[in-house]
Design an enzyme around this catalytic site. Sequence first.
Site, PDB file in Angstrom:
ATOM      1  CG  ASP A   1     -76.653 -37.065  34.383  1.00 51.51           C
ATOM      2  OD1 ASP A   1     -76.349 -35.964  33.908  1.00 51.51           O
ATOM      3  OD2 ASP A   1     -75.922 -37.684  35.185  1.00 51.51           O
TER       4      ASP A   1
ATOM      5  CD  GLU B   1     -72.656 -39.051  37.280  1.00 51.41           C
ATOM      6  OE1 GLU B   1     -71.460 -38.725  37.095  1.00 51.41           O
ATOM      7  OE2 GLU B   1     -73.577 -38.212  37.363  1.00 51.41           O
TER       8      GLU B   1
ATOM      9  CG  HIS C   1     -71.487 -34.164  40.622  1.00 51.08           C
ATOM     10  ND1 HIS C   1     -71.382 -33.713  39.326  1.00 51.08           N
ATOM     11  CD2 HIS C   1     -71.128 -33.113  41.414  1.00 51.08           C
ATOM     12  CE1 HIS C   1     -70.963 -32.465  39.327  1.00 51.08           C
ATOM     13  NE2 HIS C   1     -70.811 -32.069  40.576  1.00 51.08           N
TER      14      HIS C   1
ATOM     15  CG  ASP D   1     -76.617 -34.556  38.246  1.00 48.70           C
ATOM     16  OD1 ASP D   1     -76.989 -34.040  39.323  1.00 48.70           O
ATOM     17  OD2 ASP D   1     -75.419 -34.653  37.916  1.00 48.70           O
TER      18      ASP D   1
END
Length: 551
Positions: free
Chosen positions: A22, A24, A160, A165
């Site tokens: 994952d 960001e 998030h 995540d």
Amino acid sequence: MAYEMEIVAEDDFADTTFCVVDVETTGSAAANERMIEFAAYKVRRGKIYDQFVTLLNPGRHIPNFIRNMTGISDEMVYGAPQMREVALQIFQFLEGGIFVAHNSQFDYAFVKSELERAGFGLDVPQLCTRKLSSRLFPHLPRKALDQVCRHVGIRISDRHRAYGDARATAHLLIELLELVREQHEVVTLDELLRFQNSPQKVDKHRNQNVFRKAMGSAPNTPGVYRVYDAEDEVIYVGKAKNLKLRMASYLTENARDAEKVRKMLAAAKRLDYEITPSELNAFLREVQLIRRYRPRFNSQLVNPRRFPFIKLSTEKRFERLDLVYELEDDGRYYGPFESSFVAEQVLYAADKYFKLVKCEKDFAEPFDPCLYFYIDRCAAPCRGSVTGESYGLEVQAVEEFLAGSFDKLTTELRFRLDELAKKLEFEEAAMARDLIETLERTSSRLRLLNGPIGAANFICGWPSDRGVELYRVMKGLVFGPAVTSLDEVGPGLAFLYGQSDPVASDYVPLRILLNYALKNPAGFFVFGTNGGADGLEAKIKTAVGQKGQRR
């Protein structure tokens, strides 16, 4: 110089390494935006065994809406490495695995672009847990990560944030892979990768006659049923809380049916059923019949899912803990736990709050202790000054903990949760809250066993319309039932103690029994039998009389 990645994949996807990722980012376009956090967890054979997590300095301002959503600010990434500084580590971590993410197209595009800018070529197969969820749970209105995790009972900490995540997605992947294998007979990696993109199909020509006829005669009681093909071989065994309603359910065309259910319906030529004294007995009888007939449409229990245990190893001088799926004669095993997620949470708590050895050394000669000693998480027998007696006290405390005595720790965690909330340290507070919930949910199961699986010896049961329904558990294996009147409890116990064959020679029946006891506590009683069967008859009669309830 560009580096290309080599993929190593096995025929059976259980032997494949999955890299669950994952990220960001500063925005949604991989070509123009940059990653600000990267997290990846390696999964193999249903277990998370490695991780790589880092913040990244994007070399630009993090937009306000990204900061508000993720909590990641310019100040947090100021001292973090830039992508070029960790690109080799990320490339090596992903090397040889299958790239997995929830909406993998987004995460893959960013990781690929960032690696290419650093001179590394990423060209690997993708597995998308969002696509798998769409195939397996078409009735869910949304397939967002939090929605799907909630549906399968996985709690997400730090939503998030890439590390939160990605870890939730790793646990989700483990559950989805089990379902794909059990419900759709998907075994190889190629089949798995094709499965995520295959469309849902509805069979317009259901074979309803067999089930319509059975529905006419089936009672509204618990039971099991066998489905036969044209060769009169048992092709499926099922259980039901209400046999009539279960037969009726097969008469309705349903796009959500698994492919193997549609194939079973097409092959069905006749059906018979057995009435059982209870729903629990139907669950256990189903296991017995599946083990006997090994029907081709019952892969889930023909090849039962392995459940995790926590092992207290006794093969070395100083005991230590580990998460395992196979039981051997090398320690004391606690479980089975419902999932690897729950087992890892309990193991994390035991590792953090008790001082057992964390390494694999044999301590033949003294040497300097590692970090765990200095943060008060290991007794450090490596120093040569730890006696077997003092270490044994710590082992005893751990064994009491693994037998479900979580009260002291959960009290401490609640106090810590309040302190973290006051300090506005919400991420750590969320982790503490999730750990409390997991421990409280698991303690009842472990308290029923009251020790390692090899010492799980007890008689349990419930009042029934006929008097009482009894089961015997010996070394984790389930025997029974004996369904008798209260006047015949003695002969019922004699029947249980005379049985030489358990329901099954694995721990699937025990898991079924524990689940049922926790969901149906009304009238339930349990008595340990390590001291023998003396006095059990009187205890059971007293317990049933005190409960005064009928299921």
